[in-house]
Design a protein around this motif. Structure first.
Motif, PDB file in Angstrom:
ATOM      1  N   ASP A   5      -8.032  -3.210  -7.572  1.00 18.95           N
ATOM      2  CA  ASP A   5      -9.257  -2.549  -7.865  1.00 18.95           C
ATOM      3  C   ASP A   5      -9.146  -1.632  -6.921  1.00 18.95           C
ATOM      4  O   ASP A   5      -8.955  -1.380  -5.751  1.00 18.95           O
ATOM      5  N   ALA A   6      -9.871  -0.116  -7.061  1.00 24.75           N
ATOM      6  CA  ALA A   6     -10.297   0.500  -5.629  1.00 24.75           C
ATOM      7  C   ALA A   6     -10.625   0.434  -4.350  1.00 24.75           C
ATOM      8  O   ALA A   6     -10.574   0.153  -3.409  1.00 24.75           O
ATOM      9  N   ASP A   7     -12.405  -1.296  -5.081  1.00 19.08           N
ATOM     10  CA  ASP A   7     -12.350  -1.068  -4.091  1.00 19.08           C
ATOM     11  C   ASP A   7     -12.078  -2.320  -3.913  1.00 19.08           C
ATOM     12  O   ASP A   7     -13.536  -3.496  -2.676  1.00 19.08           O
TER      13      ASP A   7
ATOM     14  N   ARG B 153       5.630   1.271  -8.506  1.00 20.40           N
ATOM     15  CA  ARG B 153       4.145   1.365  -9.199  1.00 20.40           C
ATOM     16  C   ARG B 153       4.727   0.482 -10.294  1.00 20.40           C
ATOM     17  O   ARG B 153       3.218   0.555 -11.395  1.00 20.40           O
TER      18      ARG B 153
ATOM     19  N   ARG C  49       0.638  -1.342  -0.175  1.00 14.18           N
ATOM     20  CA  ARG C  49      -0.100  -0.053  -0.131  1.00 14.18           C
ATOM     21  C   ARG C  49       0.949   1.364   0.169  1.00 14.18           C
ATOM     22  O   ARG C  49       2.010   1.378   0.659  1.00 14.18           O
TER      23      ARG C  49
ATOM     24  N   PRO D  84      -1.385  -2.128 -10.080  1.00 13.66           N
ATOM     25  CA  PRO D  84      -2.409  -1.866  -8.884  1.00 13.66           C
ATOM     26  C   PRO D  84      -3.642  -2.927  -8.873  1.00 13.66           C
ATOM     27  O   PRO D  84      -4.300  -3.108 -10.124  1.00 13.66           O
TER      28      PRO D  84
ATOM     29  N   SER E 114      -2.618  -5.609   3.414  1.00 17.57           N
ATOM     30  CA  SER E 114      -1.877  -4.599   3.128  1.00 17.57           C
ATOM     31  C   SER E 114      -0.591  -5.907   3.727  1.00 17.57           C
ATOM     32  O   SER E 114      -0.516  -5.419   4.957  1.00 17.57           O
TER      33      SER E 114
ATOM     34  N   GLU F 237      -2.798   6.036  -2.626  1.00 18.00           N
ATOM     35  CA  GLU F 237      -2.798   5.829  -3.841  1.00 18.00           C
ATOM     36  C   GLU F 237      -3.356   4.778  -3.469  1.00 18.00           C
ATOM     37  O   GLU F 237      -4.076   4.693  -4.441  1.00 18.00           O
ATOM     38  N   GLY F 238      -2.962   3.351  -2.622  1.00 15.52           N
ATOM     39  CA  GLY F 238      -4.259   2.493  -3.231  1.00 15.52           C
ATOM     40  C   GLY F 238      -3.003   1.326  -2.593  1.00 15.52           C
ATOM     41  O   GLY F 238      -1.903   1.680  -2.171  1.00 15.52           O
ATOM     42  N   GLN F 239      -3.173   0.184  -3.426  1.00 10.47           N
ATOM     43  CA  GLN F 239      -2.783  -0.966  -3.480  1.00 10.47           C
ATOM     44  C   GLN F 239      -2.195  -0.893  -4.593  1.00 10.47           C
ATOM     45  O   GLN F 239      -2.549  -1.552  -5.376  1.00 10.47           O
TER      46      GLN F 239
END
Length: 92
Positions: free
Chosen positions: A59-61, A52, A4, A57, A66, A8-10
């Motif tokens: 999905d945001a959902d 990155r 993570r 990446p 992590s 930004e996200g995972q």
């Protein structure tokens, strides 16, 4: 491994990428310890760009736990210093 980047996200990363990431982590740790703001900023950017670029990446959902938490790109040297362990940000 799931990484993570705060804010930004995972990203899912294959373990084969960790030798390169550990090199960048070692550089970043040395720059934090030396209070080298310019080097710190350059290496933090390179580390996050590598994660990155090498990862996929999620999905945001997606709510995956992590395995590793990295600071956001705008983190201060003091914020990153507080996150460091004996192994840096990335365990060996």
């Amino acid at each position: 491994m799931i990484v993570r980047i705060m804010g930004e996200g995972q990203v899912k990363l294959d373990d084969s990428h960790f030798p390169k990431l550990n090199e960048l982590d070692d550089e970043l740790t040395a720059e934090v310890e030396a209070h080298d703001e310019e080097g710190f900023r350059r290496t933090l950017t390179a580390l996050l760009d590598a994660v990155r670029g090498m990862g996929t990446p999620l999905d945001a959902d997606a709510l995956e736990p992590s395995d590793l938490l990295l600071p956001p790109p705008d983190a201060s040297i003091d914020e990153v210093r507080a996150m460091l362990t004996d192994d840096g940000l990335i365990p060996d």
